[in-house]
Design an enzyme around this catalytic site. Structure first.
Site, short mmCIF file in Angstrom:
data_model
loop_
_atom_site.label_atom_id
_atom_site.label_comp_id
_atom_site.label_asym_id
_atom_site.label_seq_id
_atom_site.Cartn_x
_atom_site.Cartn_y
_atom_site.Cartn_z
CD GLU A 64 -15.40 -2.06 1.14
OE1 GLU A 64 -16.06 -1.59 2.06
OE2 GLU A 64 -14.17 -1.84 1.00
CG ASN A 110 -6.26 -11.40 5.23
OD1 ASN A 110 -6.19 -12.43 4.55
ND2 ASN A 110 -5.29 -11.01 6.03
CG HIS A 150 -11.04 -3.48 -0.23
ND1 HIS A 150 -11.62 -2.97 0.89
CD2 HIS A 150 -9.83 -3.98 0.18
CE1 HIS A 150 -10.82 -3.14 1.92
NE2 HIS A 150 -9.74 -3.76 1.52
CE LYS A 166 -1.63 -0.14 -3.58
NZ LYS A 166 -2.16 -1.48 -3.61
CD GLU A 189 -3.16 -0.66 0.26
OE1 GLU A 189 -3.07 -0.94 -0.96
OE2 GLU A 189 -4.11 -0.08 0.75
CB SER A 223 -7.52 -1.54 2.28
OG SER A 223 -6.22 -1.34 2.78
CG ASN A 266 -10.73 -0.52 6.21
OD1 ASN A 266 -10.98 -1.41 7.02
ND2 ASN A 266 -9.81 -0.64 5.27
#
Ligand SMILES: C/C=C/C(=O)SCCNC(=O)CCNC(=O)[C@H](O)C(C)(C)COP(=O)(O)OP(=O)(O)OC[C@H]1O[C@@H](n2cnc3c(N)ncnc32)[C@H](O)[C@@H]1OP(=O)(O)O
Length: 657
Positions: free
Chosen positions: A156, A147, A144, A101, A96, A123, A195
């Site tokens: 998502e 885990n 998304h 990325k 992340e 995320s 989240n």
């Protein structure tokens, strides 16, 4: 791109999420390339997949052949060109960090075909920003997973500012094809849904302890035993990792403002290397201490109100900002965080005004930005309820929380809709079933009922034991009576009821299915009345209805042994299951049979059920109902329709007249 055009999926990153996603895609029949930066990482991921597939086969959730074939479909690679060269969809699950990325997308862009959709499993980063480092922002969205992807049902599907509807539809359908439940997140908003609700909740828990308002035990006891969350909030914090949680909190603080300021207690623990379970110590001490120990009775109403209020404020902002509606939020929290009910429903049930007041009072005391109710929350308090003001997005079917009820082809389909909790049964659910039975019986279009459990693990694993904490004997007896009565309605209603059992059918789930007129089961199903293991007895009719179906000796065997692994063939031998069906043909067969039942003569069906039920009071009573019904049927149009169809060798079309 249509989902039917997707054959090859490239997964970038072979870490926890990457290898999990690759496994899910391969299990769904896709050709998968899985890429990481070096041989060691990619081989580690591949080994994890092999282990996980082996576990699924060992638990008979898939066959050995399915496991081998899924593994064969995965190609581990280091070369990006090879990994994405023929990909229809690229799912990126690399660390992340924006710079990592960005670099990956630039590499991928150079090799991926023009048709390929890019989906990021981020995320916490902005989908829009990520899409803009590629030359295909319209073919880019968030996907998304949670885990571990193999077990978690939620995906998502997030729209970036440039994502096209076609891209979002394709990724939504792909998630469904993976056997997951996609929830659409209409805007690229920090934390998306799960989240965004969970992280401020965990942060508030930390602040309450940090500011000496409550103890860890009080907060976790409230969350687990009063609110029925799947675990304590600090237990969850330790499981997620304090560093991971803090990373998301910092991002939300940066992007959403002061209200999301991380609690210093979390920062201190991260600095001290107390990152949670993975380091042996976090909020709880797993090495030198007792680990997680949550007292059942240390909860407090004001803590519950505060936690609910914090969630309600997030829900209000998400709805107001058009990120998602209340039912999407609730579904996401149930599937992604194991909540028994979603936060919108929990807040509606408690009352928005009371929660708003709780937050306002906290704000008067603390002056903290996180306690200042948002304007959106104030507006919803005016409107009364989240669901009342916004309504449900479910277009067809009836509106329930824990069951899904639809009507199709004259079949009323009632699905237990708590796949995230093994379709376990709660008091609220029984009340909803009661209401749904009324609704379906009143609906003239319904001529048969099909009972199923959502997902592929369970018809129902019985009573939700996590809600059993502190009931008195009297309340428990009432709960037993409620289940006995409501489930028994399936025996009494005029239309035939088919229970289609795929997966675990245990305890109260088995008692519910025992009230159906017929039961079919997939080959992978498992049955049992394990209540004696819990020191209980089957309290929703099991001591009475089961012996009627399988005989007293078999019923005692099933109840006394308390096994949870009776296979469907044995249950068919015992007379409980009418038909055992190969798992991959199961859904089709269930619907075929339900439609056949719906095509039967409604009045004769009704009288047959009535006569059999009357027979329980004695054969004479049953025989009397049988003969008077027989006489009555001679006055019906259905009889003449049946006779004339027989004579002209065609299928009858009964109208229940
Ligand atoms: C009047 C009526 C009385 C009753 O019905 S009493 C209840 C009777 N039922 C039972 O005793 C079944 C209890 N459950 C089990 O034995 C096992 O589970 C299963 C065999 C169904 C599945 O085992 P596995 O595949 O190893 O999965 P897992 O990790 O045990 O379960 C997945 C999640 O489902 C939750 N769960 C399962 N059954 C229940 C239940 N009956 N009440 C509450 N939660 C349940 C678990 O806790 C866990 O949750 P997490 O993933 O959060 O750890």
């Amino acid at each position: 791109m249509d989902v039917d055009d997707i054959n090859t999926v490239a997964v970038l990153g072979a870490g926890n999420m990457g290898h999990g996603i690759a496994e899910v895609a391969a299990l769904a029949g896709y050709d998968v390339t899985m890429r990481d930066v070096n041989e060691e990482f990619v081989q580690d991921g591949y080994d994890q997949i092999e282990w996980s597939l082996g576990k699924l086969a060992e638990r008979e959730q898939i066959s050995d052949d399915d496991a081998d074939e899924a593994l064969d479909r995965i190609t581990p690679l280091v070369d990006v060109g090879e990994a994405v060269g023929d990909a229809d969809v690229v799912i990126e699950a690399v660390p992340e960090k924006m710079d990592i990325k960005t670099e990956v997308y630039q590499d991928v862009e150079a090799h991926a075909p023009d048709r390929a959709i890019f989906a990021t499993n981020t995320s916490s980063l902005s989908i829009t920003e990520l899409s803009e480092v590629t030359d295909r922002p319209a073919q880019f969205c968030g996907m998304h997973f949670f885990n571990p992807p193999v077990r978690m049902q939620l995906v998502e599907v997030i729209s970036g500012a440039h994502s096209s509807d076609e891209t979002l539809d394709a990724i939504g359908s792909l998630a469904e094809d993976f056997g997951k439940t996609p929830v659409r997140v209409h805007k690229d908003s920090p934390g998306f849904i799960v989240n965004r609700v969970l992280v401020p909740l965990m942060n508030e828990a930390a602040w309450m302890v940090y500011e000496d308002e409550a103890t860890v035990e009080e907060v976790d006891s409230t969350a687990s035993y009063d609110m029925g969350l799947p675990m304590g909030l600090f237990e969850l914090t330790d499981q997620v990792g304090l560093d991971v949680g803090l990373h998301v909190q910092e991002y939300m603080h940066e992007t959403l403002g002061e209200a999301y300021e991380p609690c210093p207690m979390t920062e201190e623990k991260v600095e001290a290397g107390e990152l949670g379970k993975k380091t042996g110590k976090g909020v709880y001490d797993y090495e030198d201490g007792e680990g997680v120990e949550i007292p059942t009775d240390a909860g407090a109403e004001w803590i519950e109100d505060r936690l609910l209020a914090v969630m309600a404020d997030e829900v209000a902002q998400l709805i107001d900002d058009d990120v998602a509606g209340p039912d999407a939020i609730d579904r996401a929290m149930q599937l992604g965080a194991g909540f028994p009910d979603g936060p919108a429903k929990m807040a509606d049930d408690r009352g928005l005004e009371a929660l708003y007041d709780a937050l306002e009072t906290a704000h008067e005391d603390s002056g903290a930005a996180r306690h200042e109710p948002s304007d959106a929350f104030a507006d919803f308090v005016e409107d009364g309820q989240f669901y009342e003001s916004v309504g449900s997005e479910d277009a067809d079917g009836y509106d329930y929380d824990s069951i899904a009820v639809t009507v199709q082809d004259s079949v009323g389909h009632l699905a237990i809709d708590r796949a995230h909790r093994m379709n376990t049964i709660t008091t609220d659910m029984i009340e909803e079933i009661d209401d749904a039975v009324d609704t379906l019986v009143e609906d003239d279009a319904v001529r048969a009922i099909l009972l199923t459990g959502d997902g592929d693990r369970a018809f129902s694993a019985g009573f939700d034991a996590s809600t059993a904490a502190a009931g008195s004997g009297i309340e428990a007896a009432d709960l037993s009576r409620l289940g006995q009565r409501v489930f028994g309605r399936f025996e009494e209603i005029p239309v035939p009821v088919l229970a289609a059992i795929d997966g675990y059918c245990l305890g109260g789930g088995m008692e519910l299915s025992a009230c159906a007129d017929m039961r079919i089961a997939s080959e992978r199903s498992q049955f049992g009345q394990p209540e004696h293991n819990l020191g209980l007895l089957p309290g929703w009719g099991g001591t009475q209805r089961l012996p009627r179906i399988v005989g007293e000796g078999r019923a005692k065997e099933i109840i006394f042994t308390a096994r949870n692994d009776y296979d469907p063939e044995t249950m068919a031998d015992y007379g409980f299951v009418n038909e055992v069906v190969p798992t991959d043909e199961f859904e089709e067969r269930a619907w075929e049979l339900a439609r056949d039942l719906a095509a039967g003569p409604p009045i004769a069906m009704k009288f047959t059920k009535r006569a059999m039920l009357a027979g329980r009071d004695g054969v004479d009573a049953g025989l009397e109902v049988e003969s008077s019904s027989f006489g009555h049927l001679f006055t019906t149009d259905d009889l003449w329709e049946g006779l004339s169809a027989f004579q002209s060798d065609r299928d009858p079309e009964f109208e229940g007249q």
